[in-house]
Design a protein around this motif. Structure first.
Motif, short mmCIF file in Angstrom:
data_model
loop_
_atom_site.label_atom_id
_atom_site.label_comp_id
_atom_site.label_asym_id
_atom_site.label_seq_id
_atom_site.Cartn_x
_atom_site.Cartn_y
_atom_site.Cartn_z
N HIS A 30 0.83 -1.20 0.00
CA HIS A 30 0.00 0.00 0.00
C HIS A 30 0.86 1.25 0.00
O HIS A 30 2.02 1.22 0.39
N GLY A 31 0.28 2.31 -0.47
CA GLY A 31 0.96 3.59 -0.50
C GLY A 31 0.43 4.43 -1.64
O GLY A 31 -0.42 4.01 -2.41
N HIS A 32 0.95 5.62 -1.73
CA HIS A 32 0.59 6.54 -2.80
C HIS A 32 1.56 6.32 -3.96
O HIS A 32 2.68 6.81 -3.94
N VAL A 33 1.11 5.56 -4.96
CA VAL A 33 1.97 5.17 -6.07
C VAL A 33 1.27 5.51 -7.38
O VAL A 33 0.07 5.27 -7.54
N LEU A 34 2.05 6.04 -8.33
CA LEU A 34 1.51 6.31 -9.65
C LEU A 34 1.20 4.99 -10.35
O LEU A 34 1.96 4.04 -10.26
N LEU A 35 0.10 4.95 -11.07
CA LEU A 35 -0.28 3.77 -11.84
C LEU A 35 0.38 3.87 -13.21
O LEU A 35 -0.23 4.19 -14.22
N THR A 36 1.68 3.58 -13.25
CA THR A 36 2.47 3.71 -14.47
C THR A 36 2.17 2.56 -15.43
O THR A 36 1.57 1.55 -15.04
N ASP A 37 2.61 2.71 -16.66
CA ASP A 37 2.43 1.64 -17.65
C ASP A 37 3.09 0.35 -17.17
O ASP A 37 2.56 -0.74 -17.36
N SER A 43 -4.75 20.10 -7.91
CA SER A 43 -6.01 19.98 -8.63
C SER A 43 -6.00 18.88 -9.69
O SER A 43 -7.03 18.61 -10.30
N THR A 44 -4.87 18.24 -9.88
CA THR A 44 -4.77 17.15 -10.88
C THR A 44 -4.26 15.86 -10.24
O THR A 44 -3.59 15.06 -10.88
N THR A 45 -4.59 15.64 -9.01
CA THR A 45 -4.09 14.46 -8.29
C THR A 45 -4.54 13.16 -8.94
O THR A 45 -3.72 12.28 -9.23
N TYR A 46 -5.84 12.98 -9.18
CA TYR A 46 -6.32 11.75 -9.80
C TYR A 46 -5.76 11.60 -11.21
O TYR A 46 -5.39 10.51 -11.63
N LEU A 47 -5.71 12.72 -11.93
CA LEU A 47 -5.17 12.70 -13.29
C LEU A 47 -3.73 12.20 -13.28
O LEU A 47 -3.36 11.33 -14.08
N ARG A 48 -2.93 12.71 -12.38
CA ARG A 48 -1.52 12.33 -12.32
C ARG A 48 -1.37 10.87 -11.88
O ARG A 48 -0.67 10.09 -12.52
N TYR A 49 -2.02 10.50 -10.80
CA TYR A 49 -1.85 9.14 -10.27
C TYR A 49 -2.38 8.08 -11.23
O TYR A 49 -1.75 7.05 -11.44
N LEU A 50 -3.54 8.30 -11.81
CA LEU A 50 -4.15 7.26 -12.64
C LEU A 50 -3.64 7.26 -14.07
O LEU A 50 -3.82 6.27 -14.79
N SER A 51 -2.98 8.33 -14.50
CA SER A 51 -2.34 8.31 -15.82
C SER A 51 -0.90 7.84 -15.72
O SER A 51 -0.27 7.52 -16.72
N GLY A 52 -0.36 7.82 -14.49
CA GLY A 52 0.99 7.34 -14.28
C GLY A 52 2.07 8.39 -14.46
O GLY A 52 3.24 8.06 -14.62
N LEU A 111 -6.00 12.22 -19.43
CA LEU A 111 -7.36 12.00 -18.95
C LEU A 111 -7.94 10.72 -19.53
O LEU A 111 -8.56 9.93 -18.82
N GLU A 112 -7.73 10.47 -20.82
CA GLU A 112 -8.19 9.21 -21.43
C GLU A 112 -7.60 8.01 -20.70
O GLU A 112 -8.29 7.05 -20.38
N LYS A 113 -6.32 8.08 -20.45
CA LYS A 113 -5.61 7.00 -19.78
C LYS A 113 -6.13 6.81 -18.35
O LYS A 113 -6.34 5.69 -17.89
N ALA A 114 -6.35 7.90 -17.65
CA ALA A 114 -6.83 7.84 -16.27
C ALA A 114 -8.26 7.31 -16.20
O ALA A 114 -8.58 6.51 -15.31
N LEU A 115 -9.10 7.73 -17.12
CA LEU A 115 -10.48 7.22 -17.14
C LEU A 115 -10.49 5.71 -17.38
O LEU A 115 -11.26 4.99 -16.75
N ALA A 116 -9.64 5.24 -18.27
CA ALA A 116 -9.55 3.79 -18.53
C ALA A 116 -9.02 3.06 -17.30
O ALA A 116 -9.41 1.91 -17.03
N ALA A 117 -8.17 3.70 -16.53
CA ALA A 117 -7.58 3.07 -15.34
C ALA A 117 -8.62 2.78 -14.27
O ALA A 117 -8.43 1.86 -13.46
N VAL A 118 -9.70 3.53 -14.25
CA VAL A 118 -10.75 3.28 -13.25
C VAL A 118 -11.19 1.82 -13.30
O VAL A 118 -11.43 1.19 -12.27
N ASP A 119 -11.25 1.25 -14.50
CA ASP A 119 -11.70 -0.13 -14.66
C ASP A 119 -10.70 -1.15 -14.14
O ASP A 119 -11.04 -2.33 -14.00
#
Length: 187
Positions: free
Chosen positions: A23-30, A83-92, A105-113
Motif C-alpha cells: 500500500h501507498g501513494h503510487v503512480l499507476l504507471t504503464d 487539482s490534478t491528483t487523480y489525473l496524475r496518479y491514474l495516468s501514471g 485524462l483518457e488513460k486515467a479514465l480507462a484506469a478506473v476499470d
C-alpha cells in the motif's frame, strides 16, 4: 519525480516478492499496469476533487509550502498539482502539463476499470464492508492525514477557477462514482 520513482521501485520489489499487501501513494504507471494488474487487486479511496484540493491547500499553507493568498496559490504549480491528483496518479505521470491533459485524462479514465475496489471518503463504512467482502478481512482505517491550519477562504471567482482546474479530476471521480455508486467491488 524521484519520490515517485522510489515508490514505484518499492512497489515493484514487493510485488516481485509476492507480498500479500502493498500500500501507498503510487503512480499507476504503464509498467505497473502491464506487470501487475492481473496479479494484484488495486483499490483506492477517493474524495470530491474540489474538497480534496482545498484540504491539500490548507495542509500546504500550514506546512509553509504554499502561499496563504489564494490568488498566488491558484497561479502556482502547487495548485496545479493539487487539482490534478487523480489525473496524475491514474495516468501514471508525476506531472501533467496542460497540453498533455487530454491524453492523460483518457488513460486515467480507462484506469478506473483496473480497480477491484473503489471507495469514497464520504461513505467509508461502505468501503470497509466491501473490502471485507472482497478480501475476507476487516479493515481498520485511521485518520492520520487530516488538514491542519485555518479555513481556506476562497471567494466565488476563486472557487469557480478552482472547479475549472479540477475538471479532469472531477471527470475521473464521476467515472468512479458511476462505475458502481458508493463503491464498486469486482471479483
Amino acid at each position: 519525480d524521484r519520490t515517485f520513482d522510489l515508490r514505484e521501485g518499492q512497489l515493484i520489489t514487493h510485488c516481485c516478492w509476492n507480498t500479500q499487501l502493498v500500500h501507498g501513494h503510487v503512480l499507476l504507471t504503464d509498467r505497473i499496469r502491464t506487470q501487475f494488474a492481473g496479479r494484484y487487486k488495486f483499490l483506492t479511496i477517493m474524495r470530491d476533487p474540489v474538497e480534496r484540493t482545498i484540504s491539500n491547500y490548507r495542509m500546504a499553507v500550514a506546512a509553509g509550502i504554499a502561499d496563504p493568498d489564494p490568488e498566488v496559490w491558484l497561479a502556482s504549480p502547487i495548485a496545479r498539482a493539487h487539482s490534478t491528483t487523480y489525473l496524475r496518479y491514474l495516468s501514471g505521470h508525476h506531472e501533467v502539463t496542460p497540453d498533455q491533459e487530454a491524453h492523460c485524462l483518457e488513460k486515467a479514465l480507462a484506469a478506473v476499470d483496473l480497480f477491484s475496489l473503489i471507495g469514497f471518503l464520504d461513505d467509508i463504512d461502505a468501503f470497509t464492508r466491501d473490502f471485507e467482502q472482497l478480501f475476507g478481512a476487516r479493515l481498520v482505517l485511521h485518520k492520520y492525514n487530516q488538514a491542519k491550519g485555518g479555513e481556506a477562504r476562497l471567494n466565488d471567482a476563486q472557487m469557480a477557477r478552482l472547479r475549472d482546474m479540477c475538471m479532469s479530476d472531477r471527470a475521473i471521480y464521476d467515472r468512479a462514482r458511476a462505475s458502481g455508486g458508493r463503491a464498486r467491488v469486482a471479483a
